[in-house]
Write a protein that holds these residues in place. Structure first.
Motif, PDB file in Angstrom:
ATOM      1  N   LYS A   1       0.858  -1.182   0.000  1.00 14.91           N
ATOM      2  CA  LYS A   1       0.000   0.000   0.000  1.00 14.91           C
ATOM      3  C   LYS A   1       0.897   1.236   0.000  1.00 14.91           C
ATOM      4  O   LYS A   1       1.586   1.501   0.974  1.00 14.91           O
ATOM      5  CB  LYS A   1      -0.926  -0.013   1.207  1.00 14.91           C
ATOM      6  CG  LYS A   1      -1.920  -1.164   1.154  1.00 14.91           C
ATOM      7  CD  LYS A   1      -2.533  -1.417   2.520  1.00 14.91           C
ATOM      8  CE  LYS A   1      -3.310  -2.710   2.547  1.00 14.91           C
ATOM      9  NZ  LYS A   1      -2.450  -3.891   2.660  1.00 14.91           N
ATOM     10  N   TYR A   2       0.874   1.947  -1.108  1.00 15.94           N
ATOM     11  CA  TYR A   2       1.641   3.189  -1.233  1.00 15.94           C
ATOM     12  C   TYR A   2       0.704   4.331  -0.836  1.00 15.94           C
ATOM     13  O   TYR A   2      -0.176   4.712  -1.590  1.00 15.94           O
ATOM     14  CB  TYR A   2       2.119   3.387  -2.663  1.00 15.94           C
ATOM     15  CG  TYR A   2       3.078   2.324  -3.148  1.00 15.94           C
ATOM     16  CD1 TYR A   2       4.433   2.394  -2.838  1.00 15.94           C
ATOM     17  CD2 TYR A   2       2.632   1.264  -3.924  1.00 15.94           C
ATOM     18  CE1 TYR A   2       5.319   1.424  -3.295  1.00 15.94           C
ATOM     19  CE2 TYR A   2       3.510   0.298  -4.387  1.00 15.94           C
ATOM     20  CZ  TYR A   2       4.849   0.378  -4.064  1.00 15.94           C
ATOM     21  OH  TYR A   2       5.724  -0.583  -4.520  1.00 15.94           O
ATOM     22  N   ILE A   3       0.889   4.857   0.350  1.00 15.81           N
ATOM     23  CA  ILE A   3       0.005   5.882   0.887  1.00 15.81           C
ATOM     24  C   ILE A   3       0.731   7.223   0.878  1.00 15.81           C
ATOM     25  O   ILE A   3       1.792   7.365   1.468  1.00 15.81           O
ATOM     26  CB  ILE A   3      -0.434   5.517   2.328  1.00 15.81           C
ATOM     27  CG1 ILE A   3      -1.134   4.150   2.351  1.00 15.81           C
ATOM     28  CG2 ILE A   3      -1.307   6.607   2.918  1.00 15.81           C
ATOM     29  CD1 ILE A   3      -2.376   4.046   1.498  1.00 15.81           C
ATOM     30  N   LEU A   4       0.147   8.182   0.190  1.00 20.16           N
ATOM     31  CA  LEU A   4       0.728   9.519   0.133  1.00 20.16           C
ATOM     32  C   LEU A   4       0.326  10.283   1.385  1.00 20.16           C
ATOM     33  O   LEU A   4      -0.865  10.468   1.641  1.00 20.16           O
ATOM     34  CB  LEU A   4       0.253  10.257  -1.119  1.00 20.16           C
ATOM     35  CG  LEU A   4       0.931   9.753  -2.390  1.00 20.16           C
ATOM     36  CD1 LEU A   4       0.127   8.642  -3.012  1.00 20.16           C
ATOM     37  CD2 LEU A   4       1.157  10.863  -3.348  1.00 20.16           C
ATOM     38  N   PRO A   5       1.305  10.707   2.175  1.00 22.02           N
ATOM     39  CA  PRO A   5       1.015  11.323   3.474  1.00 22.02           C
ATOM     40  C   PRO A   5       0.618  12.794   3.369  1.00 22.02           C
ATOM     41  O   PRO A   5       1.307  13.677   3.842  1.00 22.02           O
ATOM     42  CB  PRO A   5       2.351  11.157   4.214  1.00 22.02           C
ATOM     43  CG  PRO A   5       3.364  11.240   3.123  1.00 22.02           C
ATOM     44  CD  PRO A   5       2.731  10.583   1.934  1.00 22.02           C
TER      45      PRO A   5
END
Length: 141
Positions: free
Chosen positions: A102-106
């Motif tokens: 899961k590539y989550i953009l903060p």
């Protein structure tokens, strides 16, 4: 390699991510646009996604029944009620339960602050995600 990109509203972030992946990787990657609404999905498909899926039930069903290598989206996709209410409890739970990277953009929205991210710009975060996908693509081949 199969990658899903999830976004809501007009999918500006999703479009940017898909365009960057297409520019940097081009082949050997299948992109699924998961839009909380048809407008978001349509914009991501126009940006280069192979297929689009719209709405809560369709996204949830996709997450339960498909194997993908990764999913990319803003941090709001993990938070029920976020993105002006477009992320439902079912969507956030479905994404969380997927067995993939899961590539989550903060993004610093919704009162969420992630230490260590204050100096990162969105373009730098997207670049890092694309770099990781490229490395994983080489490992799979």
């Amino acid at each position: 390699m199969k990658i899903a990109v999830i976004d809501a509203q007009g999918a500006g972030l999703g479009q940017t991510i898909i365009k960057k992946i297409r520019k940097e990787i081009e082949k050997d990657i299948y992109i699924i646009a998961l839009g909380t609404n048809t407008f978001a999905t349509s914009n991501m498909v126009k940006a280069g996604a192979n297929v689009g899926i719209s709405g809560e039930r369709a996204i949830s069903s996709f997450c339960r029944t498909n194997k993908i290598d990764g999913i990319i989206g803003p941090i709001g996709v993990m938070c029920s009620g976020s993105i002006n209410g477009e992320i439902t409890p079912l969507i956030s739970k479905s994404i969380f339960n997927m067995e993939c990277t899961k590539y989550i953009l903060p993004l610093q929205k919704h009162g969420i602050y992630i230490p260590g991210t204050r100096n990162l710009q969105i373009k730098d975060i997207i670049e890092e995600i694309v770099f990781d996908i490229k490395n994983n693509l080489v490992l799979i081949s």
